[in-house]
Design an enzyme around this catalytic site. Structure first.
Site, short mmCIF file in Angstrom:
data_model
loop_
_atom_site.label_atom_id
_atom_site.label_comp_id
_atom_site.label_asym_id
_atom_site.label_seq_id
_atom_site.Cartn_x
_atom_site.Cartn_y
_atom_site.Cartn_z
N ASP A 197 0.83 -1.21 0.00
CA ASP A 197 0.00 0.00 0.00
C ASP A 197 0.86 1.25 0.00
O ASP A 197 1.95 1.25 0.57
CB ASP A 197 -0.90 -0.04 1.25
CG ASP A 197 -2.07 0.91 1.13
OD1 ASP A 197 -2.32 1.43 0.02
OD2 ASP A 197 -2.74 1.14 2.14
N ASN A 250 -10.73 -2.75 -6.49
CA ASN A 250 -9.87 -1.81 -7.22
C ASN A 250 -10.40 -1.44 -8.61
O ASN A 250 -9.94 -0.47 -9.22
CB ASN A 250 -8.43 -2.34 -7.35
CG ASN A 250 -7.63 -2.25 -6.07
OD1 ASN A 250 -6.70 -3.02 -5.84
ND2 ASN A 250 -7.97 -1.30 -5.21
C1 FPP Z 1 -1.58 0.19 -3.55
O1 FPP Z 1 -1.16 1.51 -3.61
C2 FPP Z 1 -1.01 -0.71 -4.53
C3 FPP Z 1 -1.70 -1.33 -5.52
C4 FPP Z 1 -3.05 -1.02 -5.97
C5 FPP Z 1 -1.09 -2.50 -6.13
C6 FPP Z 1 -0.14 -2.22 -7.20
C7 FPP Z 1 1.08 -3.01 -6.98
C8 FPP Z 1 2.12 -2.93 -7.77
C9 FPP Z 1 2.15 -2.06 -8.95
C10 FPP Z 1 3.29 -3.76 -7.48
C11 FPP Z 1 3.62 -4.64 -8.63
C12 FPP Z 1 2.74 -5.81 -8.77
C13 FPP Z 1 2.82 -6.69 -9.81
C14 FPP Z 1 2.03 -7.94 -9.76
C15 FPP Z 1 3.67 -6.47 -11.01
P1 FPP Z 1 -2.28 2.60 -3.64
O2 FPP Z 1 -2.50 2.98 -5.06
O3 FPP Z 1 -3.52 2.09 -2.95
O4 FPP Z 1 -1.65 3.74 -2.81
P2 FPP Z 1 -2.42 4.90 -2.01
O5 FPP Z 1 -3.15 4.21 -0.88
O6 FPP Z 1 -1.31 5.77 -1.55
O7 FPP Z 1 -3.34 5.56 -2.98
#
Ligand code: FPP
Length: 260
Positions: free
Chosen positions: A38, A86
């Site tokens: 996160d 998401n």
């Molecule tokens: C959360 O940050 C993260 C995600 C939605 C997942 C994304 C993960 C990656 C890109 C890592 C790589 C994964 C793979 C399988 C290649 P957020 O967007 O929720 O952050 P915030 O809470 O600060 O908005």
């Protein structure tokens, strides 16, 4: 799990002041470490960048975590990459994530071969865009024979949907007469989850300081130790992993019993 002592020491050389490889007991590692990655968006915003840049930076953290876990000899690493909720994000961000999943997997396949990593997906990958699904299926078949660490990526995953799916599967087996109602116990439920072949996580790491599970592995995390760090996912590295393992090893795990 086998580990190469030389590679391990080299990988964890140049330690910061507060943590080093010597702080963890390699004989008592969590067999399954799970991470809620996160804080990518906040990391990007703080740097004055688009949210997508945070996801791109997050890939490097995942790569480092995979390598560190392989070096340490962890059996299973799982990571929450995309939840069933998401899809509510702006279409542009969803499209970018799906694109990043596909391109990253293609790019990292040589690493998985080199490190003998077996890939698994937790979640409904059938519902992903065709290109992403195809690459995932290729990743699954290309790594199926690998005998090293299992990397389980939760993509289009939600624990409530997973439990509802397990209930449907169990109900249809009962209806068909292949399963008796009396045999529906905790082990039976576990065997109908996406994680059927994996041990439950012993250590759950969540970055960016949020104190919630966000519909992640609700069943499997029943007795896991939680490590919450304020570090945002793109800043997570091998040292933060060691800090989490050190904290885990300092916990008194009783599983509902009393101390021996
Ligand atoms: C959360 O940050 C993260 C995600 C939605 C997942 C994304 C993960 C990656 C890109 C890592 C790589 C994964 C793979 C399988 C290649 P957020 O967007 O929720 O952050 P915030 O809470 O600060 O908005």
């Amino acid at each position: 799990m086998q580990r190469d002592e030389q590679e391990l020491t080299t990988y964890f050389a140049d330690a910061p002041e507060d943590v080093s490889l010597a702080d963890v007991d390699l004989e008592r590692l969590p067999s399954h470490i799970s991470v809620i990655m996160d804080g990518n968006g906040r990391w990007a915003t703080r740097q004055g960048m688009e949210r997508g840049q945070g996801h791109i930076a997050g890939i490097a953290s995942l790569r480092e975590t995979i390598t560190a876990c392989v070096r340490l000899g962890v059996d299973v690493l799982s990571a929450y990459a995309f939840s069933t909720e998401n899809w509510k994000r702006p279409q542009q961000e969803v499209d970018l994530l799906m694109h990043l999943f596909a391109t990253t997997l293609v790019k990292e396949l040589p690493l998985f071969h080199q490190e003998n990593v077996r890939l698994e997906f937790l979640g409904d990958i059938e519902a992903l865009p065709q290109k992403t699904r195809e690459v995932f299926e290729e990743g699954l078949s290309e790594t199926a024979d690998h005998t090293g660490m299992t990397l389980a990526l939760a993509v289009n995953y939600g624990a409530r949907a997973e439990l509802a799916r397990a209930a449907r599967l169990i109900a249809s087996e009962v209806k068909e007469g292949t399963l008796s109602v009396d045999d529906v116990d905790a082990a039976c439920v576990s065997s109908h989850l996406y994680t059927a072949d994996l041990p439950d996580p012993e250590l759950l790491i969540r970055t960016s300081g949020e104190l919630r599970l966000s519909n992640y592995l609700l069943w499997q995390l029943a007795y896991s130790e939680f490590y919450i760090t304020d570090t945002l996912w793109p800043d997570f590295d091998r040292w933060e992993l060691l800090r989490a393992i050190r904290a885990f090893q300092g916990r008194d795990r009783r599983f509902g019993g009393v101390k021996a």
